[in-house]
Design a protein around this motif. Structure first.
Motif, mmCIF file in Angstrom:
data_model
loop_
_atom_site.group_PDB
_atom_site.id
_atom_site.type_symbol
_atom_site.label_atom_id
_atom_site.label_comp_id
_atom_site.label_asym_id
_atom_site.label_seq_id
_atom_site.Cartn_x
_atom_site.Cartn_y
_atom_site.Cartn_z
ATOM 1 N N ASP A 9 40.376 44.277 33.195
ATOM 2 C CA ASP A 9 39.490 44.991 34.178
ATOM 3 C C ASP A 9 38.905 44.043 35.014
ATOM 4 O O ASP A 9 38.871 44.509 36.298
ATOM 5 N N CYS A 12 41.708 43.117 37.507
ATOM 6 C CA CYS A 12 41.940 44.454 38.595
ATOM 7 C C CYS A 12 40.880 44.801 39.647
ATOM 8 O O CYS A 12 41.100 44.876 40.533
ATOM 9 N N GLU A 13 39.932 44.724 39.101
ATOM 10 C CA GLU A 13 38.508 44.725 40.139
ATOM 11 C C GLU A 13 38.560 43.668 41.218
ATOM 12 O O GLU A 13 38.487 43.784 42.323
ATOM 13 N N HIS A 14 38.799 42.448 40.550
ATOM 14 C CA HIS A 14 38.846 41.061 41.723
ATOM 15 C C HIS A 14 40.038 41.269 42.538
ATOM 16 O O HIS A 14 39.869 40.943 43.618
ATOM 17 N N ALA A 16 40.906 43.741 44.011
ATOM 18 C CA ALA A 16 40.799 44.952 44.999
ATOM 19 C C ALA A 16 42.137 45.598 45.617
ATOM 20 O O ALA A 16 42.490 45.357 46.944
#
Length: 106
Positions: A9, A12-14, A16
């Motif tokens: 998570d 994946c967030e980093h 972008a």
């Protein structure tokens, strides 16, 4: 699985929205993560994400402790917290961390 999912998570967030090709983690030998289990869970956790098909590289680092009885510092490769002198009165100095060292995106 929960630890692996948290790592995925965060990555994946980093990322972008960019595709993740590889992730390198540093795992302390005392953090109770089994590398083979993490590899298996990683494939499941990345399915359908920007990290799907990414390579997971694990760098397992030994722990370190200091004996309160004899004052010697020593390496710990597992959760058996015993000084070579036989004392169980030890202070853990390192080995409980899990760090995302790097990720390759494109």
């Amino acid at each position: 699985m929960a630890i692996t999912q948290s790592v995925v998570d965060a990555v994946c967030e980093h990322a972008a929205g960019r595709r993740v090709h590889s992730i390198k983690l540093e795992i302390g030998a005392l953090c109770a993560v089994v590398p083979d289990s993490m590899q298996f869970c990683f494939e499941l956790a990345t399915e359908g994400t920007v990290a799907d098909g990414a390579r997971l590289d694990l760098d397992v680092q030994p722990g370190a402790a200091r004996c309160r009885t004899c004052a010697k510092e020593f390496e710990l490769r597992d959760l058996i917290l015993l000084c070579p002198c036989g004392s169980a009165d030890v202070e853990v100095l390192a080995g409980r961390d899990l760090k995302i060292l790097s990720m390759e995106v494109g």
